[in-house]
Design a protein around this motif. Structure first.
Motif, mmCIF file in Angstrom:
data_model
loop_
_atom_site.group_PDB
_atom_site.id
_atom_site.type_symbol
_atom_site.label_atom_id
_atom_site.label_comp_id
_atom_site.label_asym_id
_atom_site.label_seq_id
_atom_site.Cartn_x
_atom_site.Cartn_y
_atom_site.Cartn_z
ATOM 1 N N LEU A 86 0.834 -1.198 0.000
ATOM 2 C CA LEU A 86 0.000 0.000 0.000
ATOM 3 C C LEU A 86 0.875 1.255 0.000
ATOM 4 O O LEU A 86 0.593 2.221 -0.713
ATOM 5 C CB LEU A 86 -0.924 -0.010 1.216
ATOM 6 C CG LEU A 86 -2.004 1.082 1.265
ATOM 7 C CD1 LEU A 86 -2.933 0.972 0.070
ATOM 8 C CD2 LEU A 86 -2.802 0.986 2.564
ATOM 9 N N ALA A 87 1.957 1.248 0.800
ATOM 10 C CA ALA A 87 2.867 2.401 0.845
ATOM 11 C C ALA A 87 3.504 2.642 -0.515
ATOM 12 O O ALA A 87 3.639 3.794 -0.967
ATOM 13 C CB ALA A 87 3.937 2.191 1.915
ATOM 14 N N VAL A 88 3.898 1.569 -1.195
ATOM 15 C CA VAL A 88 4.496 1.717 -2.525
ATOM 16 C C VAL A 88 3.499 2.339 -3.492
ATOM 17 O O VAL A 88 3.846 3.242 -4.284
ATOM 18 C CB VAL A 88 4.974 0.344 -3.051
ATOM 19 C CG1 VAL A 88 5.317 0.418 -4.534
ATOM 20 C CG2 VAL A 88 6.192 -0.125 -2.265
ATOM 21 N N GLU A 89 2.249 1.897 -3.448
ATOM 22 C CA GLU A 89 1.247 2.455 -4.352
ATOM 23 C C GLU A 89 0.978 3.933 -4.048
ATOM 24 O O GLU A 89 0.729 4.722 -4.964
ATOM 25 C CB GLU A 89 -0.048 1.648 -4.279
ATOM 26 C CG GLU A 89 0.059 0.236 -4.824
ATOM 27 C CD GLU A 89 0.465 0.188 -6.292
ATOM 28 O OE1 GLU A 89 0.224 1.182 -7.016
ATOM 29 O OE2 GLU A 89 1.031 -0.836 -6.714
ATOM 30 N N ALA A 300 -5.036 3.824 -3.122
ATOM 31 C CA ALA A 300 -3.909 4.741 -2.938
ATOM 32 C C ALA A 300 -4.049 5.962 -3.844
ATOM 33 O O ALA A 300 -3.811 7.108 -3.413
ATOM 34 C CB ALA A 300 -2.608 4.013 -3.231
ATOM 35 N N ARG A 301 -4.426 5.725 -5.086
ATOM 36 C CA ARG A 301 -4.570 6.837 -6.034
ATOM 37 C C ARG A 301 -5.656 7.815 -5.563
ATOM 38 O O ARG A 301 -5.471 9.029 -5.613
ATOM 39 C CB ARG A 301 -4.904 6.291 -7.422
ATOM 40 C CG ARG A 301 -4.973 7.375 -8.495
ATOM 41 C CD ARG A 301 -5.081 6.750 -9.882
ATOM 42 N NE ARG A 301 -6.228 5.857 -9.992
ATOM 43 C CZ ARG A 301 -6.143 4.540 -10.131
ATOM 44 N NH1 ARG A 301 -4.962 3.950 -10.135
ATOM 45 N NH2 ARG A 301 -7.234 3.809 -10.237
ATOM 46 N N GLU A 302 -6.777 7.287 -5.089
ATOM 47 C CA GLU A 302 -7.835 8.180 -4.627
ATOM 48 C C GLU A 302 -7.430 8.926 -3.359
ATOM 49 O O GLU A 302 -7.780 10.096 -3.186
ATOM 50 C CB GLU A 302 -9.125 7.402 -4.381
ATOM 51 C CG GLU A 302 -10.250 8.311 -3.903
ATOM 52 C CD GLU A 302 -11.624 7.756 -4.170
ATOM 53 O OE1 GLU A 302 -12.592 8.409 -3.743
ATOM 54 O OE2 GLU A 302 -11.738 6.699 -4.800
ATOM 55 N N ALA A 303 -6.682 8.263 -2.473
ATOM 56 C CA ALA A 303 -6.224 8.935 -1.249
ATOM 57 C C ALA A 303 -5.351 10.133 -1.586
ATOM 58 O O ALA A 303 -5.483 11.216 -0.993
ATOM 59 C CB ALA A 303 -5.470 7.959 -0.357
#
Length: 335
Positions: A86-89, A300-303
């Motif tokens: 998740l961190a990488v994304e 991740a993209r939306e965050a």
């Protein structure tokens, strides 16, 4: 004796003089815009930077522009592949918007989580993304109450904050129903410590009751391989364990598989397993785990979009999960 003097830092003006250009051109080369620079001119500027050892002052740039071009990200467990993925994304999504990510690890501890929030906000990041295993995270330690903040991988709504997470209740419901469709009468639950009844537990229970099945046994443990291992020994050690089990994370499921092996029980033949998360590690167990996968790239993209002011309106976003079939549930998935 004379006191040694500290060498003066190389400035943008020094680079400009050396390269024979204006300071604005140096800035355009360093920041890749906003105006284009001829290739030979840019090459002279880069050579001047190399020779002089110029290092752009990010703090000064942040003061001039009002933006550090940096986001803060707090994760609870860096040694858990799901959180690492998740961190990488998040870093990929941030880089696509021209931002770097300052990563902090809370070790799943509420006190450390509050401290990481305080230190990140004090560093004047442009926004903070928080992934918390706390049911109700304490966000009061943020030094700048105006800093944008998004809660990522959160299964519940937090008043006054944007939160993005997978529909965990639906995921557990689908995973447990899949086990029911295999004909298993008794389906247990290995559940991480989450305080009040968590959404994955609610989905498991709803699936059983909708099918007229009795509630299976529950073993609560940490969201770790070790936690799953200990839960597996408790649930199946006396020979009276259920025929199938829904597990609240892949890491716990890997621990359960180890416990079953030590107890002489075979995964799928003796005990069927469906887990939750969909980390890459689940693809390499033997047999491969059937898992409810969270779409971490989309989340991740939306965050990142929301913390930078984009995205749809509203404070709560639920992303649908996907049931990915392996052989641990009893399915024949020969490839």
């Amino acid at each position: 004796m004379s006191t040694p003097t500290t060498p003066r830092a190389v400035t943008r003006a020094d680079v400009a003089r050396y390269a024979g250009v204006s300071t604005s051109v140096v800035s355009y080369v360093v920041h890749d815009g906003p105006r284009p620079v001829a290739a030979d001119t840019a090459a002279r500027v880069r050579e001047a930077i190399r020779v002089l050892g110029y290092r752009p002052n990010a703090s000064a740039q942040a003061l001039r522009t009002g933006s550090s071009k940096m986001l803060g990200l707090i994760v609870p467990e860096l040694d858990n592949p799901f959180w690492s993925e998740l961190a990488v994304e998040v870093t990929h999504a941030a880089a696509a918007r021209g931002y770097d990510v300052l990563l902090a690890n809370s070790d799943g501890d509420s006190v450390q989580e509050r401290e990481r929030l305080r230190t990140l906000s004090a560093r004047q990041v442009d926004g903070i993304i928080v992934t918390s295993i706390q049911t109700h995270p304490d966000l009061s330690t943020v030094t700048d109450p105006g800093i944008p903040m998004v809660l990522l991988n959160t299964f519940f709504e937090v008043p006054h904050y944007v939160s993005i997470g997978v529909d965990a209740c639906r995921g557990a419901l689908d995973g447990t129903r899949h086990l029911i469709e295999h004909g298993y009468d008794s389906i247990g639950l290995v559940m991480g410590h989450a305080g009040e009844m968590e959404l994955r537990e609610q989905g498991w229970m709803r699936a059983l009751r909708d099918a007229g099945r009795p509630d299976g046994p529950i073993a609560r443990c940490d969201f770790t391989r070790r936690g799953g291992y200990e839960a597996g020994l408790r649930m199946f050690g006396d020979g009276t364990g259920p025929r199938a089990v829904f597990v609240s994370s892949d890491m716990q499921a890997i621990g359960v598989m180890r416990a079953l092996f030590e107890l002489g029980l075979r995964v799928s033949e003796d005990v069927a397993i469906v887990s939750f998360d969909g980390a890459a590690e689940a693809d390499y167990t033997n047999p491969q785990l059937t898992t409810v996968r969270q779409p971490i790239e989309e989340m991740a993209r939306e965050a990142v979009d929301r913390v930078l002011g984009g995205g749809d309106e509203g404070n709560r976003r639920l992303v649908p999960p996907e049931l990915v079939l392996g052989a641990s549930c009893g399915c024949d998935v020969r490839r």
